[in-house]
Design a protein around this motif. Sequence first.
Motif, short mmCIF file in Angstrom:
data_model
loop_
_atom_site.label_atom_id
_atom_site.label_comp_id
_atom_site.label_asym_id
_atom_site.label_seq_id
_atom_site.Cartn_x
_atom_site.Cartn_y
_atom_site.Cartn_z
N PRO A 38 -3.77 5.45 4.04
CA PRO A 38 -2.28 5.28 4.40
C PRO A 38 -2.15 3.93 5.01
N ALA A 85 -1.73 1.03 3.22
CA ALA A 85 -0.66 1.23 1.82
C ALA A 85 0.39 0.37 2.31
N GLN A 86 0.75 0.25 3.53
CA GLN A 86 1.92 -0.52 4.26
C GLN A 86 1.78 -2.17 3.85
N TYR A 87 0.46 -2.48 3.74
CA TYR A 87 0.16 -4.14 3.56
C TYR A 87 0.10 -3.93 2.08
N ARG A 88 -0.73 -3.32 1.32
CA ARG A 88 -0.55 -3.46 -0.15
C ARG A 88 0.88 -3.16 -0.70
N GLY A 89 1.51 -2.36 -0.11
CA GLY A 89 2.88 -2.14 -0.71
C GLY A 89 3.81 -3.37 -0.63
N SER A 90 3.56 -4.29 0.33
CA SER A 90 4.47 -5.49 0.53
C SER A 90 4.18 -6.64 -0.46
N ARG A 113 -0.07 -4.99 -6.53
CA ARG A 113 -0.33 -3.77 -5.82
C ARG A 113 -1.02 -2.87 -5.98
N TYR A 160 4.09 -11.28 3.54
CA TYR A 160 3.05 -10.39 3.46
C TYR A 160 1.66 -10.86 3.63
N HIS A 198 -3.64 -7.88 10.24
CA HIS A 198 -4.31 -6.74 10.28
C HIS A 198 -5.82 -6.93 10.26
#
Length: 252
Positions: free
Chosen positions: A50, A53-58, A64, A86, A93
Motif C-alpha cells: 500500500p 502504491a501511491q508512488y506507482r500510481g503517480s 503502473r 513523480y 522515497h
Amino acid sequence: MAVTDTFSDFDVLVFDIEGTVCSISFVHDVLFPYALDALPGHLDHHWDSPVFAQYRGSFPMEYRNDRAALEAHVRDLVARDVKAPYLKALQGHLWKQGYESGEIKAPLFPDVAPLITASHTLGKKIIIYSSGSVPAQKLLFAHTNASPSDLTPLISGYFDTVNAGPKTEPGSYAAILASHSDVAPARWLFLSDNLKEVRAALASGMQGLPVTRPGNAPYPSDDPLAELAISDFGQESESQIRASLAALKKLR
C-alpha cells in the motif's frame, strides 16, 4: 566560518539546493545512483505494498502495472535528467532509507549552515525551493554534515515543482511570495546557480543573485546577470555580495 551581515535588508532567504547549498556532484554522483541501485530490490519487495502504491500510481498509465517498464522508465528519466514530479517523489522515497541508515549525509558547503543558523536567530525566514520533492528536501536538511545535523527546525517552508511550479516561471515565485504575503517582495532574496531561475524570481518582484560554486558549469561570459554571481555566503565575501546587490538595483 564567519557569516556576513550583508543580507540585513532581507526578511526571507530562499535557497536552491543543487549547486547552491551543496555540490551538483552530490546529487548526480551520490543520490541518483543510490536510488537506481535501491530500485530493483524495492520493486521486488514492495511492488504490491500500500505504501508503494501511491508512488506507482503517480506514474503514467503505461508503466503502473508493468514492473520492468517502470524500472526502465525511471532509468531513462534519470539518464536524461528529466525532472518529472513523480520521479522526484519516488527518488525521495528511496533516499529515505539511505539517510536514516546513515549511508547518506548531505555535504553542505561550509558557509551554508552558519548562514541559515544566524539568519534564523535574527528572525529571518528560511525557505527552500528545489526541483527535488518536498519530502526529499526535508530528508536532505535533516541529515547534513553540519553540527547539529538536522537543520529542519530552522527552515520555515519548502517548495517544489508541484506546490509552486516550474522553477523558470515567474508565477512559481509569485506562489512562494503568497506564502508570506505580509512581507514585501523586495525583502525576499532568492539564491540559485541557475540564471533562468534567478531571472524568473526577479520578474516576480523578489531580489535574486546567482551563485557560483566549485563544480558548477561556468556562466555565459556575455550575460550581465552572471557578472553579479557570488561565490559563497561567508564574511570574506562581504564586499562581493554588497557590490552585487548594489549592481542588481542598477540592472533592474
